[in-house]
Design a protein around this motif. Sequence first.
Motif, PDB file in Angstrom:
ATOM      1  N   ASP A  20     -34.171 -12.615 -15.631  1.00 53.49           N
ATOM      2  CA  ASP A  20     -33.803 -13.728 -16.525  1.00 53.49           C
ATOM      3  C   ASP A  20     -34.697 -13.670 -17.758  1.00 53.49           C
ATOM      4  OD1 ASP A  20     -33.100 -16.029 -17.790  1.00 53.49           O
ATOM      5  OD2 ASP A  20     -33.814 -17.387 -16.207  1.00 53.49           O
ATOM      6  N   LEU A  21     -34.166 -13.124 -18.854  1.00 54.03           N
ATOM      7  CA  LEU A  21     -34.957 -12.991 -20.077  1.00 54.03           C
ATOM      8  C   LEU A  21     -35.268 -14.341 -20.716  1.00 54.03           C
ATOM      9  CD1 LEU A  21     -33.281  -9.847 -21.705  1.00 54.03           C
ATOM     10  CD2 LEU A  21     -35.399  -9.975 -20.391  1.00 54.03           C
ATOM     11  N   GLY A  22     -34.560 -15.364 -20.321  1.00 54.33           N
ATOM     12  CA  GLY A  22     -34.848 -16.697 -20.828  1.00 54.33           C
ATOM     13  C   GLY A  22     -36.058 -17.336 -20.165  1.00 54.33           C
ATOM     14  N   ASN A  23     -36.543 -16.722 -19.081  1.00 52.45           N
ATOM     15  CA  ASN A  23     -37.704 -17.219 -18.356  1.00 52.45           C
ATOM     16  C   ASN A  23     -38.926 -16.415 -18.804  1.00 52.45           C
ATOM     17  OD1 ASN A  23     -39.757 -17.696 -16.480  1.00 52.45           O
ATOM     18  ND2 ASN A  23     -38.319 -17.954 -14.783  1.00 52.45           N
ATOM     19  N   PRO A  24     -39.883 -17.028 -19.489  1.00 51.86           N
ATOM     20  CA  PRO A  24     -41.045 -16.278 -19.999  1.00 51.86           C
ATOM     21  C   PRO A  24     -41.781 -15.496 -18.915  1.00 51.86           C
ATOM     22  CG  PRO A  24     -40.987 -18.480 -20.939  1.00 51.86           C
ATOM     23  CD  PRO A  24     -39.926 -18.445 -19.871  1.00 51.86           C
ATOM     24  N   ALA A  25     -41.813 -16.024 -17.706  1.00 52.79           N
ATOM     25  CA  ALA A  25     -42.520 -15.338 -16.630  1.00 52.79           C
ATOM     26  C   ALA A  25     -41.834 -14.026 -16.266  1.00 52.79           C
ATOM     27  CB  ALA A  25     -42.613 -16.242 -15.404  1.00 52.79           C
ATOM     28  N   GLN A  26     -40.501 -14.031 -16.301  1.00 51.69           N
ATOM     29  CA  GLN A  26     -39.760 -12.817 -15.987  1.00 51.69           C
ATOM     30  C   GLN A  26     -39.617 -11.923 -17.219  1.00 51.69           C
ATOM     31  OE1 GLN A  26     -36.161 -13.135 -13.624  1.00 51.69           O
ATOM     32  NE2 GLN A  26     -36.749 -15.166 -12.886  1.00 51.69           N
ATOM     33  N   ARG A  27     -39.609 -12.540 -18.398  1.00 48.08           N
ATOM     34  CA  ARG A  27     -39.431 -11.776 -19.634  1.00 48.08           C
ATOM     35  C   ARG A  27     -40.645 -10.894 -19.924  1.00 48.08           C
ATOM     36  NH1 ARG A  27     -38.047 -15.837 -23.057  1.00 48.08           N
ATOM     37  NH2 ARG A  27     -40.139 -16.144 -23.866  1.00 48.08           N
ATOM     38  N   LYS A  28     -41.835 -11.359 -19.566  1.00 49.87           N
ATOM     39  CA  LYS A  28     -43.086 -10.616 -19.758  1.00 49.87           C
ATOM     40  C   LYS A  28     -43.250 -10.210 -21.220  1.00 49.87           C
ATOM     41  CE  LYS A  28     -43.300  -9.111 -14.960  1.00 49.87           C
ATOM     42  NZ  LYS A  28     -43.357  -7.962 -14.020  1.00 49.87           N
ATOM     43  N   ASP A  29     -43.287  -8.868 -21.510  1.00 49.28           N
ATOM     44  CA  ASP A  29     -43.549  -8.441 -22.890  1.00 49.28           C
ATOM     45  C   ASP A  29     -42.265  -8.171 -23.673  1.00 49.28           C
ATOM     46  OD1 ASP A  29     -42.744  -6.190 -21.575  1.00 49.28           O
ATOM     47  OD2 ASP A  29     -44.397  -4.908 -22.249  1.00 49.28           O
ATOM     48  N   PHE A  30     -41.139  -8.652 -23.169  1.00 45.45           N
ATOM     49  CA  PHE A  30     -39.899  -8.519 -23.938  1.00 45.45           C
ATOM     50  C   PHE A  30     -39.899  -9.567 -25.045  1.00 45.45           C
ATOM     51  CE2 PHE A  30     -35.379  -8.959 -24.887  1.00 45.45           C
ATOM     52  CZ  PHE A  30     -34.980  -7.632 -24.931  1.00 45.45           C
ATOM     53  N   ARG A  31     -39.605  -9.145 -26.259  1.00 40.92           N
ATOM     54  CA  ARG A  31     -39.720 -10.022 -27.427  1.00 40.92           C
ATOM     55  C   ARG A  31     -38.762 -11.212 -27.331  1.00 40.92           C
ATOM     56  NH1 ARG A  31     -42.200  -7.914 -32.135  1.00 40.92           N
ATOM     57  NH2 ARG A  31     -40.992  -9.443 -33.319  1.00 40.92           N
ATOM     58  N   GLU A  32     -39.305 -12.396 -27.583  1.00 40.16           N
ATOM     59  CA  GLU A  32     -38.485 -13.598 -27.523  1.00 40.16           C
ATOM     60  C   GLU A  32     -37.417 -13.596 -28.617  1.00 40.16           C
ATOM     61  OE1 GLU A  32     -39.143 -18.441 -27.137  1.00 40.16           O
ATOM     62  OE2 GLU A  32     -40.718 -17.179 -28.001  1.00 40.16           O
ATOM     63  N   ASP A  33     -37.782 -13.116 -29.838  1.00 42.56           N
ATOM     64  CA  ASP A  33     -36.804 -13.120 -30.924  1.00 42.56           C
ATOM     65  C   ASP A  33     -35.657 -12.137 -30.648  1.00 42.56           C
ATOM     66  OD1 ASP A  33     -38.428 -10.916 -31.195  1.00 42.56           O
ATOM     67  OD2 ASP A  33     -38.908 -11.232 -33.312  1.00 42.56           O
ATOM     68  N   LEU A  34     -35.959 -11.015 -29.981  1.00 45.99           N
ATOM     69  CA  LEU A  34     -34.896 -10.072 -29.626  1.00 45.99           C
ATOM     70  C   LEU A  34     -33.980 -10.679 -28.567  1.00 45.99           C
ATOM     71  CD1 LEU A  34     -33.536  -7.330 -29.837  1.00 45.99           C
ATOM     72  CD2 LEU A  34     -35.238  -6.408 -28.260  1.00 45.99           C
ATOM     73  N   TYR A  35     -34.585 -11.400 -27.634  1.00 45.65           N
ATOM     74  CA  TYR A  35     -33.769 -12.074 -26.610  1.00 45.65           C
ATOM     75  C   TYR A  35     -32.793 -13.046 -27.258  1.00 45.65           C
ATOM     76  CZ  TYR A  35     -32.555 -15.833 -23.400  1.00 45.65           C
ATOM     77  OH  TYR A  35     -31.873 -16.790 -22.701  1.00 45.65           O
ATOM     78  N   TYR A  36     -33.279 -13.873 -28.189  1.00 43.49           N
ATOM     79  CA  TYR A  36     -32.391 -14.854 -28.822  1.00 43.49           C
ATOM     80  C   TYR A  36     -31.354 -14.179 -29.716  1.00 43.49           C
ATOM     81  CZ  TYR A  36     -35.193 -18.688 -27.043  1.00 43.49           C
ATOM     82  OH  TYR A  36     -35.819 -19.588 -26.209  1.00 43.49           O
ATOM     83  N   ARG A  37     -31.701 -13.016 -30.287  1.00 47.81           N
ATOM     84  CA  ARG A  37     -30.721 -12.295 -31.109  1.00 47.81           C
ATOM     85  C   ARG A  37     -29.605 -11.708 -30.252  1.00 47.81           C
ATOM     86  NH1 ARG A  37     -27.238 -10.874 -33.146  1.00 47.81           N
ATOM     87  NH2 ARG A  37     -26.795  -9.929 -35.179  1.00 47.81           N
ATOM     88  N   LEU A  38     -29.943 -11.277 -29.053  1.00 50.42           N
ATOM     89  CA  LEU A  38     -28.935 -10.727 -28.135  1.00 50.42           C
ATOM     90  C   LEU A  38     -28.130 -11.823 -27.451  1.00 50.42           C
ATOM     91  CD1 LEU A  38     -31.046  -7.965 -26.365  1.00 50.42           C
ATOM     92  CD2 LEU A  38     -28.998  -7.562 -27.748  1.00 50.42           C
ATOM     93  N   ASN A  39     -28.752 -12.979 -27.299  1.00 51.17           N
ATOM     94  CA  ASN A  39     -28.174 -14.039 -26.488  1.00 51.17           C
ATOM     95  C   ASN A  39     -27.148 -14.876 -27.268  1.00 51.17           C
ATOM     96  OD1 ASN A  39     -27.797 -15.654 -24.240  1.00 51.17           O
ATOM     97  ND2 ASN A  39     -29.442 -17.056 -24.805  1.00 51.17           N
ATOM     98  N   VAL A  40     -26.193 -14.188 -27.909  1.00 49.26           N
ATOM     99  CA  VAL A  40     -25.100 -14.914 -28.563  1.00 49.26           C
ATOM    100  C   VAL A  40     -24.163 -15.452 -27.482  1.00 49.26           C
ATOM    101  CG1 VAL A  40     -23.200 -14.754 -30.216  1.00 49.26           C
ATOM    102  CG2 VAL A  40     -25.283 -13.413 -30.571  1.00 49.26           C
TER     103      VAL A  40
END
Length: 458
Positions: free
Chosen positions: A288-308
């Motif tokens: 779950d990339l929306g969960n910071p604990a699971q997202r770890k070092d995955f960029r938050e801005d990239l997640y929101y850009r993909l999460n259309v």
Amino acid sequence: MSDSSPVFLIDDDKDLLKATKQTLELAGFAVSAFSAAGEALAALTPSFAGVIVSDIRMPQMDGQQLFAHIKALDADLPVILVTGHGDIPMAVQAIQDGAYDFIAKPFATDRLVQSVRRGAEKRRLVLENRSLRLSAEQAQGDLPLIGQTPAIERLRHTLRQIADTDVDVLVTGETGSGKEVVASLLHRWSRRAKGNFVALNCGALPETVIESELFGHEPGAFTGAQKKRVGRIEHASAGTLFLDEIESMPPAIQVQMLRVLEMREVTPLGTNEIRPVDLRVVAAAKVDLGNPAQRKDFREDLYYRLNVVTLSIPPLRERRDDIPLLFGYFAERAASRFKRDVPDISTAARRHLQQHDWPGNVRELSHFAERFVLGLESAAMPQTADAPSSDASLPLPVRVERYEADVIRKTLSQNNGDVRRTIEALGIPRKTFYDKLQRHGIVRGEFAGFDGDDRKSS
């Protein structure tokens, strides 16, 4: 009886052309009249839903030549040839070659109308059968998403709704749940279907080669780059780019990928040239990339850009009512592949289908069906704890062996057959792992698409 089917009418005799056109229109047909065969051929397409009526004797291109061209375009198009007395042997030959009918001059109008009506009905049946075959082929492609549970029905409905919208999509789901299937359906059901569907597993490539794979390079860009290579992103232009396990993408590449998504352009290694790309990006993640604990070092801005748009695929254990349907399909497919009959399902196999948690999801079920068809179900199925079995009467070493084989299979399924990740999860040396595979008769390739030991740069 009227019929609105289209008819192409060809005759170089303008008076006869006008009279025949009127006859067919009075019978209800939608007639397009041509005084030359070439004009009619230029207007004809394989999707033509009607009948062609043509005189044989015409200048430049005669009826026989026209029929040959039509046959090459679509052999199932009904062609009726109108002949003079001296042309009957020629018309008979055309019938043998596949023409629908011939009518000798002078002819009764009713004879022509009935022939055109029968030809139109035949054409309708041909097009309906083609449509049914196409639907069946599409259904075959959709079968990994087969199911009648509400979650799968909603997923299929959403896919249809967004397929042609060009929005970037994030697909979440456990290993083996069908994330690549969802991505390929989004591509196939969209206007991009004629473009390339380019898939890349971000966790399957070392950081040293993933940049070149994605963005491409020019000759001399780095040691060993002897010739130009078009990157996956550029290759997907006008099509769809599928990035699997995107949570594994190295942080430096994430920055570059963010620019690609925002600007729709790439700069290959070894050049300053900026190349525009027209692509849809479908990304898949096991966490779950929306969960910071699971997202770890995955960029938050990239997640929101993909999460259309986010699509979540339910695990198999949450749609158990679909398991028998899927198992039946996979067993039939395996039987066809191995040229065997589907055996009767045993009590143990039925219990396994009902009680197993399927950590490898649809992929694991597919492999189980293959082993079942091959008669290997006893080796493929671990004994369930609450199932009646003779384990209690077996020596402890035998029971331990069975348990160990079950753990290895489950771990391979959870890691998509990746050797490195499986070894890390099991916490055993590499040699021990391979020794155990051999002892238990486990074929690693059945669990996977990628071998962590066989990574190659290209």
